[in-house]
Scaffold this active site. Structure first.
Site, PDB file in Angstrom:
ATOM      1  CB  CYS A 229      -6.062  -2.007   6.938  1.00 19.63           C
ATOM      2  SG  CYS A 229      -6.134  -3.714   7.513  1.00 19.63           S
TER       3      CYS A 229
ATOM      4  CG  HIS B 163      -3.992  -5.183   2.978  1.00 17.36           C
ATOM      5  ND1 HIS B 163      -4.284  -3.913   2.522  1.00 17.36           N
ATOM      6  CD2 HIS B 163      -4.768  -5.384   4.075  1.00 17.36           C
ATOM      7  CE1 HIS B 163      -5.198  -3.366   3.314  1.00 17.36           C
ATOM      8  NE2 HIS B 163      -5.509  -4.240   4.257  1.00 17.36           N
TER       9      HIS B 163
ATOM     10  CD  GLU C 124      -2.901  -1.331   0.340  1.00 15.13           C
ATOM     11  OE1 GLU C 124      -3.080  -0.406  -0.473  1.00 15.13           O
ATOM     12  OE2 GLU C 124      -3.584  -2.366   0.340  1.00 15.13           O
TER      13      GLU C 124
END
Length: 156
Positions: free
Chosen positions: A104, A123, A42
């Site tokens: 998250c 993730h 991410e």
């Protein structure tokens, strides 16, 4: 450190990490239950859009991480470069600019905010017969070592 699936408690823990430990980099790992054999790197955290209730039935005031914070914060780790330069046999790695709008992404944005961008979020898929804890641990080690190389290049 395992963070609770509770917005306010996760925020408090992240603040504590940055103020007490003062790390060079904080790497957060979250479960992407829909990903079967994919690791997702991410790039940024988003400040708004948190309407889904946490484990205690709450969501942040105004659906926002930091009322005075920017719309999004990019990690100082270039995840796209990392994604292009790394491979782990037996699992796909992808690059993402949207960690979702739940704990998250909330945790990631909060960490990027308190750490001035010196945070990363990965993730991972649920454990399975093909993605064992040992396998996932080794994959994360490979990824995090590459992140630390980027941190080293920044410092020079």
């Amino acid at each position: 450190m395992q963070l609770p699936v509770v917005y306010q408690k996760a925020k408090e823990q992240v603040f504590k990490i940055w103020t007490t430990l003062q790390p060079l980099l904080t790497v957060h790992v979250g479960l992407a239950s829909s990903a079967k054999a994919i690791i997702i790197l991410e790039q940024c955290g988003k400040n708004k859009g948190y309407q889904e209730m946490d484990a205690c039935g709450f969501h942040p005031e105004g659906g926002c991480c930091m009322l005075d914070g920017p719309e999004k914060i990019e990690s100082t780790i270039n995840m796209k470069t990392l994604w292009k330069n790394i491979s782990v046999e037996g699992i796909d790695i992808i690059f993402s600019r949207d960690a979702g709008r739940y704990i998250c992404d909330y945790t990631y944005y909060t960490s990027l905010y308190y750490g001035n961008g010196r945070a990363a979020f990965i993730h991972v898929p649920p454990l399975s017969t093909s993605v064992t804890a040992d396998f996932l641990g080794k994959a994360l080690q490979t990824i995090i070592l590459e992140m630390l190389k980027q941190c080293g290049e920044e410092r020079e």
